[in-house]
Scaffold this motif. Sequence first.
Motif, PDB file in Angstrom:
ATOM      1  N   ALA A  95       0.971  -1.202  -0.105  1.00 39.90           N
ATOM      2  CA  ALA A  95      -0.192   0.041  -0.007  1.00 39.90           C
ATOM      3  C   ALA A  95       0.766   1.376  -0.007  1.00 39.90           C
ATOM      4  N   TYR A  96       2.047   1.203   0.594  1.00 39.38           N
ATOM      5  CA  TYR A  96       2.850   2.383   0.506  1.00 39.38           C
ATOM      6  C   TYR A  96       3.262   2.878  -0.795  1.00 39.38           C
ATOM      7  N   LEU A  97       3.061   2.060  -1.871  1.00 41.09           N
ATOM      8  CA  LEU A  97       3.594   2.513  -3.152  1.00 41.09           C
ATOM      9  C   LEU A  97       2.332   3.422  -3.655  1.00 41.09           C
ATOM     10  N   GLY A  98       1.160   3.745  -3.104  1.00 40.28           N
ATOM     11  CA  GLY A  98       0.330   4.698  -3.575  1.00 40.28           C
ATOM     12  C   GLY A  98      -0.314   4.128  -4.768  1.00 40.28           C
ATOM     13  N   THR A  99      -1.282   4.900  -5.213  1.00 38.71           N
ATOM     14  CA  THR A  99      -2.208   4.641  -6.481  1.00 38.71           C
ATOM     15  C   THR A  99      -1.859   5.449  -7.620  1.00 38.71           C
ATOM     16  N   GLY A 100      -1.056   6.509  -7.555  1.00 35.43           N
ATOM     17  CA  GLY A 100      -0.848   7.256  -8.907  1.00 35.43           C
ATOM     18  C   GLY A 100       0.075   8.341  -8.557  1.00 35.43           C
ATOM     19  N   GLY A 101       0.880   8.934  -9.569  1.00 34.43           N
ATOM     20  CA  GLY A 101       1.712   9.740  -9.373  1.00 34.43           C
ATOM     21  C   GLY A 101       3.039   9.250  -8.986  1.00 34.43           C
ATOM     22  N   PHE A 102       3.898  10.094  -8.251  1.00 40.70           N
ATOM     23  CA  PHE A 102       5.183   9.604  -7.938  1.00 40.70           C
ATOM     24  C   PHE A 102       5.015   8.463  -6.752  1.00 40.70           C
ATOM     25  N   VAL A 103       6.216   7.778  -6.795  1.00 42.88           N
ATOM     26  CA  VAL A 103       6.210   6.592  -5.643  1.00 42.88           C
ATOM     27  C   VAL A 103       7.068   7.296  -4.589  1.00 42.88           C
ATOM     28  N   GLN A 104       6.416   7.653  -3.822  1.00 41.90           N
ATOM     29  CA  GLN A 104       7.054   8.486  -2.414  1.00 41.90           C
ATOM     30  C   GLN A 104       6.322   8.213  -1.235  1.00 41.90           C
ATOM     31  N   TYR A 105       7.080   7.905  -0.165  1.00 44.16           N
ATOM     32  CA  TYR A 105       6.484   7.470   0.998  1.00 44.16           C
ATOM     33  C   TYR A 105       7.299   7.490   2.207  1.00 44.16           C
TER      34      TYR A 105
END
Length: 180
Positions: A95-105
Amino acid sequence: MILIQISDLHITDPGEPIDRLARTTERLAIAVARINAMQPRPDGVIVTGDLVNECRTSEYERLRLALQPLQVPIWLMVGNHDARDDLRLVFDDHAYLGTGGFVQYTVEDLSVRLIALDSQIPGETAGALCAERLGWLEDRLEEQPDRPTMIFVHHPPFPSGIDRMDANGLVEGREELARI
């Protein structure tokens, strides 16, 4: 805290030249076995980009299988050889990869906070930290200014002295990052 950082796995499909010559998947299996055997056990592994070589979904699936035996938490980042959407598709339980845009966490549940920055420019070898990404970083740092924090980025944010690496480092945002 013990944190393992690995990078530039360049996992590819079976039979591809890199697979035959560099045996990247085989070497990753060796690394995973050694990490699992470590005592004390590491708190986690962060893989800082170039997870695969040709941005194929099949390569991410092979990567997933190679990482499956890992017995500690793992956090993935993108590099210039990665495809954000395919990474998210295959690692949909991350889930930390997100769903769109940059892969920042951020990773908050360790004694040191981890911040992963996405420096990818799709289709380019070099990287960038644009105003949006740097603003995101500043916001995260302002949330917990007194907490020990490690920042990870795929592209070298400073000259390394290795010509090839320096030519493919950050072409945007290097000076701004140094001021943060």
